[in-house]
Write a protein that holds these residues in place. Structure first.
Motif, PDB file in Angstrom:
ATOM      1  N   ASP A 202       0.947  -1.159   0.160  1.00 18.95           N
ATOM      2  CA  ASP A 202      -0.148   0.157  -0.039  1.00 18.95           C
ATOM      3  C   ASP A 202       0.902   1.434  -0.002  1.00 18.95           C
ATOM      4  OD1 ASP A 202      -2.494  -1.221   0.316  1.00 18.95           O
ATOM      5  OD2 ASP A 202      -1.887  -1.939   2.043  1.00 18.95           O
ATOM      6  N   GLY A 203       2.287   0.990  -0.203  1.00 21.43           N
ATOM      7  CA  GLY A 203       3.043   2.254  -0.184  1.00 21.43           C
ATOM      8  C   GLY A 203       4.389   1.747  -0.482  1.00 21.43           C
ATOM      9  N   PHE A 204       5.260   2.744  -0.790  1.00 24.13           N
ATOM     10  CA  PHE A 204       6.802   2.334  -1.008  1.00 24.13           C
ATOM     11  C   PHE A 204       7.642   3.750  -0.312  1.00 24.13           C
ATOM     12  CE2 PHE A 204       5.151   3.982  -5.028  1.00 24.13           C
ATOM     13  CZ  PHE A 204       6.132   4.780  -5.554  1.00 24.13           C
ATOM     14  N   VAL A 205       8.730   3.288  -0.179  1.00 25.97           N
ATOM     15  CA  VAL A 205       9.714   4.233   0.275  1.00 25.97           C
ATOM     16  C   VAL A 205      11.238   4.019  -0.113  1.00 25.97           C
ATOM     17  CG1 VAL A 205      10.179   2.948   2.519  1.00 25.97           C
ATOM     18  CG2 VAL A 205      10.497   5.354   2.423  1.00 25.97           C
ATOM     19  N   GLY A 206      11.812   5.078  -0.265  1.00 26.47           N
ATOM     20  CA  GLY A 206      13.265   5.015  -0.171  1.00 26.47           C
ATOM     21  C   GLY A 206      14.109   5.273  -1.627  1.00 26.47           C
ATOM     22  N   ILE A 207      13.348   5.729  -2.716  1.00 21.70           N
ATOM     23  CA  ILE A 207      13.902   5.969  -3.745  1.00 21.70           C
ATOM     24  C   ILE A 207      13.246   7.350  -4.243  1.00 21.70           C
ATOM     25  CG2 ILE A 207      14.169   3.505  -4.462  1.00 21.70           C
ATOM     26  CD1 ILE A 207      11.948   3.956  -6.524  1.00 21.70           C
ATOM     27  N   PRO A 208      14.199   8.088  -5.146  1.00 20.63           N
ATOM     28  CA  PRO A 208      13.554   9.512  -5.562  1.00 20.63           C
ATOM     29  C   PRO A 208      12.600   9.339  -6.689  1.00 20.63           C
ATOM     30  CG  PRO A 208      15.579   9.066  -6.514  1.00 20.63           C
ATOM     31  CD  PRO A 208      15.398   7.772  -5.479  1.00 20.63           C
ATOM     32  N   PRO A 209      11.781  10.350  -6.748  1.00 24.34           N
ATOM     33  CA  PRO A 209      10.732  10.404  -7.821  1.00 24.34           C
ATOM     34  C   PRO A 209      11.259   9.922  -9.101  1.00 24.34           C
ATOM     35  CG  PRO A 209      10.249  12.280  -6.445  1.00 24.34           C
ATOM     36  CD  PRO A 209      11.810  11.619  -5.943  1.00 24.34           C
ATOM     37  N   TRP A 210      12.067  10.570  -9.712  1.00 22.69           N
ATOM     38  CA  TRP A 210      12.498  10.138 -11.066  1.00 22.69           C
ATOM     39  C   TRP A 210      12.727   8.773 -11.244  1.00 22.69           C
ATOM     40  CZ3 TRP A 210      16.797   8.033 -13.768  1.00 22.69           C
ATOM     41  CH2 TRP A 210      16.785   8.223 -14.998  1.00 22.69           C
ATOM     42  N   ASP A 211      13.343   8.073 -10.154  1.00 19.67           N
ATOM     43  CA  ASP A 211      13.633   6.740 -10.540  1.00 19.67           C
ATOM     44  C   ASP A 211      12.478   5.804 -10.176  1.00 19.67           C
ATOM     45  OD1 ASP A 211      16.981   6.107 -10.168  1.00 19.67           O
ATOM     46  OD2 ASP A 211      16.226   8.034  -9.223  1.00 19.67           O
ATOM     47  N   ALA A 212      11.584   6.320  -9.343  1.00 18.87           N
ATOM     48  CA  ALA A 212      10.193   5.824  -9.135  1.00 18.87           C
ATOM     49  C   ALA A 212       9.290   5.673 -10.489  1.00 18.87           C
ATOM     50  CB  ALA A 212       9.366   6.293  -8.038  1.00 18.87           C
ATOM     51  N   GLU A 213       9.379   6.632 -11.173  1.00 21.14           N
ATOM     52  CA  GLU A 213       8.927   7.001 -12.472  1.00 21.14           C
ATOM     53  C   GLU A 213       9.585   5.746 -13.541  1.00 21.14           C
ATOM     54  OE1 GLU A 213       7.151  10.429 -15.021  1.00 21.14           O
ATOM     55  OE2 GLU A 213       9.340  10.330 -15.194  1.00 21.14           O
ATOM     56  N   LYS A 214      10.727   5.845 -13.589  1.00 17.22           N
ATOM     57  CA  LYS A 214      11.398   5.070 -14.327  1.00 17.22           C
ATOM     58  C   LYS A 214      11.243   3.534 -14.094  1.00 17.22           C
ATOM     59  CE  LYS A 214      13.092   8.234 -17.039  1.00 17.22           C
ATOM     60  NZ  LYS A 214      12.570   8.491 -18.291  1.00 17.22           N
ATOM     61  N   ILE A 231      15.380   9.414   4.783  1.00  8.01           N
ATOM     62  CA  ILE A 231      15.489   8.342   5.601  1.00  8.01           C
ATOM     63  C   ILE A 231      16.362   7.523   5.076  1.00  8.01           C
ATOM     64  CG2 ILE A 231      13.923   7.292   4.239  1.00  8.01           C
ATOM     65  CD1 ILE A 231      13.052   5.729   6.720  1.00  8.01           C
ATOM     66  N   PHE A 232      16.829   7.617   3.600  1.00 10.47           N
ATOM     67  CA  PHE A 232      17.614   6.739   2.668  1.00 10.47           C
ATOM     68  C   PHE A 232      18.147   7.393   1.612  1.00 10.47           C
ATOM     69  CE2 PHE A 232      18.502   2.892  -0.231  1.00 10.47           C
ATOM     70  CZ  PHE A 232      19.461   2.402   0.695  1.00 10.47           C
ATOM     71  N   THR A 233      19.641   7.214   1.250  1.00 10.25           N
ATOM     72  CA  THR A 233      20.152   7.729  -0.072  1.00 10.25           C
ATOM     73  C   THR A 233      20.811   6.435  -0.556  1.00 10.25           C
ATOM     74  OG1 THR A 233      21.888   8.573   1.274  1.00 10.25           O
ATOM     75  CG2 THR A 233      20.252  10.051   0.431  1.00 10.25           C
ATOM     76  N   PRO A 234      20.292   5.663  -1.743  1.00 16.47           N
ATOM     77  CA  PRO A 234      20.909   4.679  -2.430  1.00 16.47           C
ATOM     78  C   PRO A 234      22.317   4.836  -2.857  1.00 16.47           C
ATOM     79  CG  PRO A 234      18.629   4.972  -3.306  1.00 16.47           C
ATOM     80  CD  PRO A 234      18.941   6.170  -2.359  1.00 16.47           C
ATOM     81  N   ALA A 235      23.109   4.070  -2.447  1.00 15.71           N
ATOM     82  CA  ALA A 235      24.514   4.605  -2.808  1.00 15.71           C
ATOM     83  C   ALA A 235      25.373   3.281  -3.741  1.00 15.71           C
ATOM     84  CB  ALA A 235      25.627   4.576  -1.612  1.00 15.71           C
ATOM     85  N   PHE A 236      26.200   3.616  -4.574  1.00 13.75           N
ATOM     86  CA  PHE A 236      26.648   2.554  -5.431  1.00 13.75           C
ATOM     87  C   PHE A 236      28.144   2.602  -5.520  1.00 13.75           C
ATOM     88  CE2 PHE A 236      22.472   3.976  -6.683  1.00 13.75           C
ATOM     89  CZ  PHE A 236      21.767   3.017  -6.992  1.00 13.75           C
TER      90      PHE A 236
END
Length: 340
Positions: A202-214, A231-236
């Motif tokens: 019923d929801g999601f969290v942790g990624i920015p909008p541009w990535d959520a769209e992609k 709350i979170f910044t994905p690192a690579f």
């Protein structure tokens, strides 16, 4: 935006490759049209060919040769020479580079976070070889993630997030929601759409909008709750096998690292920030946009002690002062943001 096919063609037209040129097969686990595969990696490939006068050529397969969690395993196994991995998939193996994924350390500014992570690695972490059998070419960080509701109830309190089933990336975010009593479904971002579209969460969290769209998730959201510190910044990590790296001359290694490291981190972060900022500006016409209250952010912060404490213990085991590393990282972010 450059495509890799264009950059590879441009590179080959600039110079004739020596007969004994070293060819690096570099995998990109995102879809080929993702800016990282087409623009960031494509430009880097062209620049590497030019800087090494054709002695090192980079090729990128048209689609990923391995699923996201298998990138490092595939590099070590020789399926390809280099590639990117989400640090969450290496969380049991590395500790230091996870500094960028500690809760409430990052913002939406991926450029500042990416440069801060690379400088932190060079200054504090490079002396500890956690990337067994691998050489770190660069490190980078995505814009921080926010909270998305898939139903008519926005996520404005911790209870709003934990009283529903939420999708989250593995690691810190999942741990925070679970610590608050939440029911969490975790997995790679490239697989989140099937979970969301099937109505499992019923929801999601942790990624920015541009990535959520992609990743075909944003269009299902009815509201987004935006926090200041994320709350979170994905690192690579951008990694190459020691075997492939050792096959490159010292002079060409130096030339490649001049194009990698901070240069690569800054380029990737700048593009990612620009794309996400543009998407954020358009959200008002798509869904309800809510600024998180101080009370909500305080609730979230109160549940974040566990992941940080665990990371500090791991850093101590490595002989590193985790608090000093964390302070250096956040100070570098602030310094970069102050210059822009």
């Amino acid at each position: 935006m450059k495509s890799f096919a264009f950059t590879a063609l441009a590179a080959s037209s600039l110079l004739a490759a020596p007969a004994d040129a070293k060819e690096l097969l570099v995998n990109c686990f995102w879809p080929s049209q993702h800016f990282f595969c087409s623009e960031v990696l494509g430009t880097w490939a062209e620049d590497v060919a030019e800087a090494t006068e054709g002695r090192v050529k980079v090729s990128v397969p048209p689609r990923s040769l391995a699923p996201p969690p298998k990138q490092v395993e595939s590099i070590r196994g020789g399926l390809f020479d280099a590639g990117f991995t989400f640090n969450g998939f290496l969380a049991d193996e590395i500790a230091g580079p996870l500094v960028a994924m500690m809760p409430f350390t990052g913002t939406g500014d991926a450029r500042a976070s990416s440069l801060a992570l690379w400088r932190t690695y060079e200054t504090h972490l490079s002396g500890v070889d956690e990337y067994d059998g691998l050489h770190l070419l660069s490190a980078f960080v995505a814009p921080g993630g926010d909270f998305y509701s898939l139903n008519d109830t926005p996520i404005e309190t911790l209870a709003d997030a934990t009283d529903r089933k939420m999708w989250a990336l593995p690691g810190v975010t999942s741990a925070i929601l679970s610590a608050g009593g939440g029911n969490v479904v975790s997995g790679p971002a490239v697989q989140m759409a099937e979970v969301i579209q099937s109505g499992v969460v019923d929801g999601f969290v942790g990624i920015p909008p541009w990535d959520a769209e992609k990743f075909n998730a944003l269009q299902h959201a009815k509201s987004i709750t935006v926090t200041g510190q994320k709350i979170f910044t994905p690192a690579f990590s951008f990694l190459i096998s020691d075997a492939a790296w050792g096959g490159i001359s010292d002079a060409d290694q130096t030339a490649i690292m001049a194009l990698s490291g901070a240069a690569f981190a800054g380029s990737a972060g700048t593009i990612w920030t620009g794309l996400n900022d543009a998407k954020m500006q358009s959200l008002d016409s798509q869904m309800q946009v809510i600024d998180a209250s101080d009370a909500f952010e305080a609730e979230l912060l109160a549940t974040s002690g566990g992941p940080v404490a665990g990371w500090l213990k791991r850093m101590e085991a490595l002989g590193l002062d985790g608090e000093e590393v964390l302070e250096f990282y956040t100070a570098q972010i602030a310094a970069e943001q102050a210059t822009n």
